[in-house]
Design an enzyme around this catalytic site. Structure first.
Site, PDB file in Angstrom:
ATOM      1  N   LYS A  85       0.822  -1.222   0.000  1.00 53.08           N
ATOM      2  CA  LYS A  85       0.000   0.000   0.000  1.00 53.08           C
ATOM      3  C   LYS A  85       0.851   1.266   0.000  1.00 53.08           C
ATOM      4  CE  LYS A  85      -0.885   0.597   4.976  1.00 53.08           C
ATOM      5  NZ  LYS A  85      -1.933   0.775   5.983  1.00 53.08           N
ATOM      6  N   ASP A  86       2.172   1.135   0.246  1.00 56.26           N
ATOM      7  CA  ASP A  86       3.071   2.290   0.189  1.00 56.26           C
ATOM      8  C   ASP A  86       3.545   2.592  -1.217  1.00 56.26           C
ATOM      9  OD1 ASP A  86       2.975   2.681   2.923  1.00 56.26           O
ATOM     10  OD2 ASP A  86       4.829   1.594   3.330  1.00 56.26           O
ATOM     11  N   ARG A 133      -7.730   8.368   3.994  1.00 54.88           N
ATOM     12  CA  ARG A 133      -8.856   7.417   3.895  1.00 54.88           C
ATOM     13  C   ARG A 133      -9.447   7.174   5.279  1.00 54.88           C
ATOM     14  NH1 ARG A 133      -9.091   2.161   5.351  1.00 54.88           N
ATOM     15  NH2 ARG A 133      -6.859   2.260   5.724  1.00 54.88           N
ATOM     16  N   ARG A 134      -8.595   6.851   6.246  1.00 54.05           N
ATOM     17  CA  ARG A 134      -9.093   6.603   7.601  1.00 54.05           C
ATOM     18  C   ARG A 134      -9.725   7.854   8.183  1.00 54.05           C
ATOM     19  NH1 ARG A 134      -3.670   3.346   9.099  1.00 54.05           N
ATOM     20  NH2 ARG A 134      -4.318   1.235   8.500  1.00 54.05           N
ATOM     21  N   ARG A 151       1.526  10.561  12.647  1.00 54.87           N
ATOM     22  CA  ARG A 151       2.456   9.752  11.859  1.00 54.87           C
ATOM     23  C   ARG A 151       3.507   9.104  12.746  1.00 54.87           C
ATOM     24  NH1 ARG A 151       5.598  12.131   7.566  1.00 54.87           N
ATOM     25  NH2 ARG A 151       6.126   9.938   7.266  1.00 54.87           N
ATOM     26  N   ARG A 157       3.229   5.453  17.414  1.00 56.22           N
ATOM     27  CA  ARG A 157       1.810   5.822  17.497  1.00 56.22           C
ATOM     28  C   ARG A 157       1.175   5.272  18.772  1.00 56.22           C
ATOM     29  NH1 ARG A 157      -0.395   4.870  11.323  1.00 56.22           N
ATOM     30  NH2 ARG A 157       1.668   4.783  10.400  1.00 56.22           N
ATOM     31  N   CYS A 244      -1.194  10.072  -1.746  1.00 59.06           N
ATOM     32  CA  CYS A 244      -1.611  10.218  -0.354  1.00 59.06           C
ATOM     33  C   CYS A 244      -2.498  11.445  -0.157  1.00 59.06           C
ATOM     34  CB  CYS A 244      -0.384  10.299   0.547  1.00 59.06           C
ATOM     35  SG  CYS A 244       0.465   8.733   0.750  1.00 59.06           S
TER      36      CYS A 244
END
Length: 309
Positions: A85-86, A133-134, A151, A157, A244
């Protein structure tokens, strides 16, 4: 006959290293080679070094891959391991995603400090996430929630959460499982209600298209069902934007002959969303994803995308 170790490029985070070690172990087992025949080369990327700003402000997904790709192109690395996904949808000329490991759980995981479930957070609670998205999906479900950019590596996190910087955060369940932290989430989110990022949960291997020897080596661990699903999801991304800067969700499932895809696009504030569902032949995975992207773009209309710029 290979006499010197194959050089595997990776970022240095605990998750990146876990993914690289899994790749190394699968390759060693597939080819009957000792693990020492695979040298792990750790590189720091711009995305790792700059953690105080959203990715969209500093260049997007390519920030996690550029240094690795430069050394791939120069021949200093034989291949590189990434979180799929990166990966930008457009790769540097001469490189390709040549193999994918079997996909892990695609769901997002909520880690709550003041409530175990996202819907149970107190009015006006704060949730930290770096993913647009989140952020959009959180706002769609709970418009009252204060969403802040959050981030850093998984451990960073979780530490910020424990220190009280937020009431909750979201992480990919796949990454937590690979880190041996499957017990950390307080809720696993329903992928129909909270759909994952395209390619979430999939480890990919990037290599030079022209290096047939390396690509033959990697083919032994390529999982066809994951490869087809991610090709479909990346086709969807490529048709829309895939940076992004945009809230895009998508998930495909392939059984080898047939593939099913569902996707969603949202405005950043979460107030408007559009869904698409499509299915077809697994052999046409990329084209199917592109078709889904074209259909959802037509469905949303040109005005929808103004909020993405």
């Amino acid at each position: 006959m290979q006499t010197k170790p194959f050089r595997i490029g990776t970022r240095g985070s605990p998750l990146a290293l876990a993914q690289t070690h899994e790749t190394r172990d699968r390759l060693a087992a597939a080819h009957g080679l000792p693990p020492e025949m695979f040298e792990v080369v750790i590189l720091s990327t711009k995305g790792d070094r700059i953690t105080d700003r959203p990715l969209a402000e500093i260049g997007g997904k390519g920030l996690f891959t550029e240094e690795l790709e430069q050394q791939l192109l120069s021949g200093d690395l034989d291949f590189a391991v990434h979180s799929s996904k990166d990966m930008p949808t457009k790769l540097p000329e001469g490189l390709s995603l040549s193999a994918f490991l079997p996909r892990e759980d695609v769901r997002d995981a909520f880690v709550g400090r003041t409530a175990p479930k996202l819907v149970d957070l107190p009015q006006g609670a704060t949730v930290g996430s770096s993913s647009l998205r989140r952020q959009a999906l959180i706002r769609r479900l709970r418009p009252d929630i204060n969403v802040i950019t959050y981030r850093g590596q998984v451990e960073t996190r979780l530490r910020k959460l424990a220190e009280g910087h937020a009431d909750g955060t979201l992480l990919a369940f796949a990454g937590l499982k690979r880190l041996g932290m499957a017990d950390v989430p307080t809720e696993l989110l329903d992928p129909d209600e909270f759909p994952p990022a395209p390619a979430q949960g999939a480890i990919c291997i990037e290599s030079r298209i022209s290096d047939s020897r390396i690509n033959t080596l990697l083919a032994a661990i390529d999982d066809p069902r994951t490869h087809e699903a991610v090709d479909c999801e990346r086709g969807f991304l490529a048709t829309l934007d895939g940076s992004c800067r945009t809230p895009i969700a998508g998930h495909a499932v392939s059984d080898g002959a047939h593939i099913r895809f569902s996707g969603m696009i949202l405005t950043p504030d979460g107030t408007t969303c559009h869904r698409i569902a499509i299915e077809g032949k697994a052999a046409d995975a990329t084209e199917l994803g592109r078709k889904a992207g074209e259909q959802i773009r037509a469905k949303a209309g040109p005005g929808f995308f103004l909020s993405w710029t």
